[in-house]
Design a protein around this motif. Structure first.
Motif, PDB file in Angstrom:
ATOM      1  N   UNK A  52       0.972  -1.060   0.101  1.00  0.00           N
ATOM      2  CA  UNK A  52       0.313  -0.034  -0.196  1.00  0.00           C
ATOM      3  C   UNK A  52       1.386   1.621  -0.074  1.00  0.00           C
ATOM      4  N   UNK A  53       1.868   1.037   0.387  1.00  0.00           N
ATOM      5  CA  UNK A  53       2.825   1.814   0.478  1.00  0.00           C
ATOM      6  C   UNK A  53       3.539   2.875  -1.244  1.00  0.00           C
ATOM      7  N   UNK A  54       3.141   2.288  -2.109  1.00  0.00           N
ATOM      8  CA  UNK A  54       2.865   2.219  -3.690  1.00  0.00           C
ATOM      9  C   UNK A  54       2.044   3.224  -3.756  1.00  0.00           C
ATOM     10  N   UNK A  55       1.351   3.495  -2.787  1.00  0.00           N
ATOM     11  CA  UNK A  55      -0.579   4.073  -3.465  1.00  0.00           C
ATOM     12  C   UNK A  55       0.263   5.272  -3.629  1.00  0.00           C
ATOM     13  N   UNK A  56       1.085   6.280  -2.187  1.00  0.00           N
ATOM     14  CA  UNK A  56       1.377   7.655  -2.186  1.00  0.00           C
ATOM     15  C   UNK A  56       2.224   7.875  -3.026  1.00  0.00           C
ATOM     16  N   UNK A 105       5.040  -5.836 -10.938  1.00  0.00           N
ATOM     17  CA  UNK A 105       4.645  -6.351 -10.158  1.00  0.00           C
ATOM     18  C   UNK A 105       6.436  -7.318 -10.403  1.00  0.00           C
ATOM     19  N   UNK A 106       7.132  -6.675 -10.897  1.00  0.00           N
ATOM     20  CA  UNK A 106       8.268  -7.024 -11.021  1.00  0.00           C
ATOM     21  C   UNK A 106       9.597  -7.159  -9.859  1.00  0.00           C
ATOM     22  N   UNK A 107       8.543  -5.642  -8.700  1.00  0.00           N
ATOM     23  CA  UNK A 107       9.979  -5.692  -7.890  1.00  0.00           C
ATOM     24  C   UNK A 107      10.277  -6.475  -6.953  1.00  0.00           C
ATOM     25  N   UNK A 108       9.452  -6.556  -6.283  1.00  0.00           N
ATOM     26  CA  UNK A 108       9.301  -7.811  -5.347  1.00  0.00           C
ATOM     27  C   UNK A 108       9.465  -9.405  -5.922  1.00  0.00           C
ATOM     28  N   UNK A 109       9.536  -9.618  -6.862  1.00  0.00           N
ATOM     29  CA  UNK A 109       9.625 -10.771  -7.729  1.00  0.00           C
ATOM     30  C   UNK A 109      11.162 -11.331  -7.509  1.00  0.00           C
ATOM     31  N   UNK A 110      11.638  -9.611  -8.469  1.00  0.00           N
ATOM     32  CA  UNK A 110      13.609 -10.093  -8.589  1.00  0.00           C
ATOM     33  C   UNK A 110      14.352  -9.163  -7.280  1.00  0.00           C
ATOM     34  N   UNK A 256      -0.836  -9.065  -7.369  1.00  0.00           N
ATOM     35  CA  UNK A 256      -2.079  -8.601  -7.297  1.00  0.00           C
ATOM     36  C   UNK A 256      -2.181  -6.846  -6.649  1.00  0.00           C
ATOM     37  N   UNK A 257      -1.793  -6.879  -5.587  1.00  0.00           N
ATOM     38  CA  UNK A 257      -2.132  -5.528  -4.361  1.00  0.00           C
ATOM     39  C   UNK A 257      -0.926  -4.877  -5.402  1.00  0.00           C
ATOM     40  N   UNK A 258       0.432  -5.322  -5.380  1.00  0.00           N
ATOM     41  CA  UNK A 258       1.231  -4.601  -5.796  1.00  0.00           C
ATOM     42  C   UNK A 258       0.965  -3.585  -7.271  1.00  0.00           C
ATOM     43  N   UNK A 259       0.853  -4.683  -8.107  1.00  0.00           N
ATOM     44  CA  UNK A 259       0.233  -4.212  -9.753  1.00  0.00           C
ATOM     45  C   UNK A 259      -0.828  -3.138  -9.398  1.00  0.00           C
ATOM     46  N   UNK A 260      -1.771  -3.966  -8.489  1.00  0.00           N
ATOM     47  CA  UNK A 260      -3.306  -2.282  -8.125  1.00  0.00           C
ATOM     48  C   UNK A 260      -2.669  -1.233  -7.511  1.00  0.00           C
TER      49      UNK A 260
END
Length: 475
Positions: A52-56, A105-110, A256-260
């Motif tokens: 959710x920090x990505x929202x702000x 989405x790829x940020x947390x993955x890699x 999904x949360x990261x992308x949204x």
């Protein structure tokens, strides 16, 4: 972690996963302690935060003068009526935000910045070109444009010379970017509520005095495409930085949360603020007024002063991301550790210095410089995006361990990506661009086409990469 199809990750309920560590990123590293990571993968032990920090983080930088000015341009410069302007602005913001969600989405993955992920699309050597371009665009172009808006507001508020205002803001912005990732997130978190309240108040007042039913000045479909391109270019201009601010999240974070959260923060802020700008554009500005004075001149004194403060804060919120991502893009030019004395923090200071020179050079005609920059920015972003999204789709079933190996292997190549990128630019810019300094043969013959450079560049690059790319042979 096994790979999941990208569409599944964005649209379906994710499989049960271990809960992420939800500490506030601002509390995991003491304030003022400089981030030591560059472009290398973030170790598991240093992962933290909640999506959710990505929202702000993505909403706050858009709540400012630069975003409002896109709406002003759509009405006052391109000649659209208010309703047509809203449609073009929202459509452009939506497409740019959807792409942003997929890339984040790829940020947390890699655990790596967006420009490092570009090695999958262009190979290690070929990725040097988009990484350099992004560092120049973010660290010089966007940093200069966003800081200029804040400098004009500070000048209007205090009467200080514009150059002094510029230097004050640059110093503050570079300090935040220099300290790094966690302080950037913390700054955006506290800036957003302040910015949102002031801009919504200003928006209500502007709508009360706007001429929303006023017909446009006859721009037609070509003007619609210009406004769409400006909105898309502005929104998608953040795409090359998408995973920079998601790479510290735990690997188990919901895709999904990261992308949204990423896409929604970008879409809502760009749409709302640019529509306020479009309403403002229906009111005739005083002759000779600076861009910020023209915007705040429609407000009562107390609200105008508050809005000037918000424009300053919004400019800083955007510029800190610009200068931070520019340094990370430069760091991604090498797969090895950065040499001593040239770490990410030092690169932040250097790119800030160069961006300051560019802003200084644009002080006398900032409005015109911003208009030209907005339309040109998508010329490289759209072809780059076409290649990167196709590559992301192609590797949707590739195991993460194999993808991570390609990211770190300097022998990994993907010539098809660079060919597709260059072809997209070579076809779209000469034939379709519609700028003050150059008009391509197609819009010169059919002015109603407007500026199709962006969609043509995206389509050509995406199609070529889909046709030419081959699955690499793993050693």
């Amino acid at each position: 972690m096994s790979a999941r199809p990208l569409t599944e990750a964005m649209t379906s309920t994710p499989a049960p996963e271990a809960p992420p560590r939800t500490e506030d990123p601002a509390t995991t590293r003491p304030a003022g302690v400089v981030e030591t990571s560059g472009a290398e993968p973030v170790p598991e032990a240093e992962r933290h935060g909640h999506p959710r920090q990505l929202l702000w983080t993505w909403a706050a930088p858009q709540v400012g003068w630069a975003t409002a000015y896109i709406g002003v341009l759509a009405v006052a410069a391109f000649g659209l009526g208010f309703t047509e302007a809203v449609m073009a602005l929202v459509l452009g913001a939506a497409l740019g935000a959807v792409a942003h969600g997929f890339l984040s989405v790829d940020g947390p993955r890699f655990g790596v910045p967006q420009m490092v992920l570009g090695r999958l699309s262009f190979g290690h050597k070929g990725n040097a070109l988009p990484s350099t371009v992004n560092a120049l665009v973010a660290g010089i172009g966007w940093f200069a444009m966003n800081t200029l808006g804040g400098a004009f507001a500070l000048n209007s508020l205090t009467g200080l010379p514009p150059l002094a205002c510029l230097l004050i803001l640059v110093a503050l912005e570079v300090v935040v970017g220099y300290v790094g990732h966690d302080l950037v997130h913390r700054f955006e978190r506290y800036a957003l509520p302040v910015l949102a309240v002031i801009f919504l108040l200003a928006g209500v007042w502007i709508f009360k005095g706007a001429h929303l039913g006023q017909a446009g000045s006859g721009g037609g479909f070509g003007a619609f495409l210009l406004a769409f391109s400006a909105s898309f270019g502005f929104t998608a201009g953040w795409n090359p930085c998408a995973s920079d601010y998601a790479r510290y999240l735990p690997r188990t974070t919901s895709a999904r949360a990261t992308g949204w959260y990423s896409g929604l923060g970008l879409f809502l802020s760009v749409s709302v603020v640019s529509v306020i700008g479009a309403a403002s554009g229906t009111v005739l500005a005083p002759e000779g007024a600076s861009p910020t004075d023209a915007f705040t001149g429609q407000l009562p004194g107390w609200l105008a002063h508050l809005t000037l403060l918000a424009i300053i804060l919004g400019g800083m919120a955007a510029s800190t991301l610009n200068v931070y991502s520019a340094s990370v893009s430069l760091a991604s030019l090498t797969a090895r550790a950065l040499p001593r004395g040239l770490d990410r923090a030092t690169l932040t200071a250097l790119t800030g210095a160069v961006g300051t020179i560019a802003a200084w050079a644009s002080l006398d005609d900032a409005g015109h410089a911003f208009e030209s920059f907005l339309l040109v920015i998508a010329y490289w972003t759209a072809p780059w995006l076409g290649v990167v999204l196709v590559e992301q789709w192609r590797r949707r079933r590739t195991p993460d361990t194999l993808v991570a190996r390609r990211l770190s292997d300097p022998r990994h190549t993907n010539a098809a990506g660079l060919i597709a990128l260059l072809a997209g630019v070579a076809v779209s810019v000469p034939l379709f661009s519609h700028q003050e300094m150059y008009v391509g043969p197609l819009p010169a013959h059919w002015p109603g086409l407007g500026d199709l450079t962006c969609p043509v560049g995206f389509a050509v690059s995406a199609l070529l990469h889909a046709l030419l790319a081959r699955t690499p042979k793993e050693s």
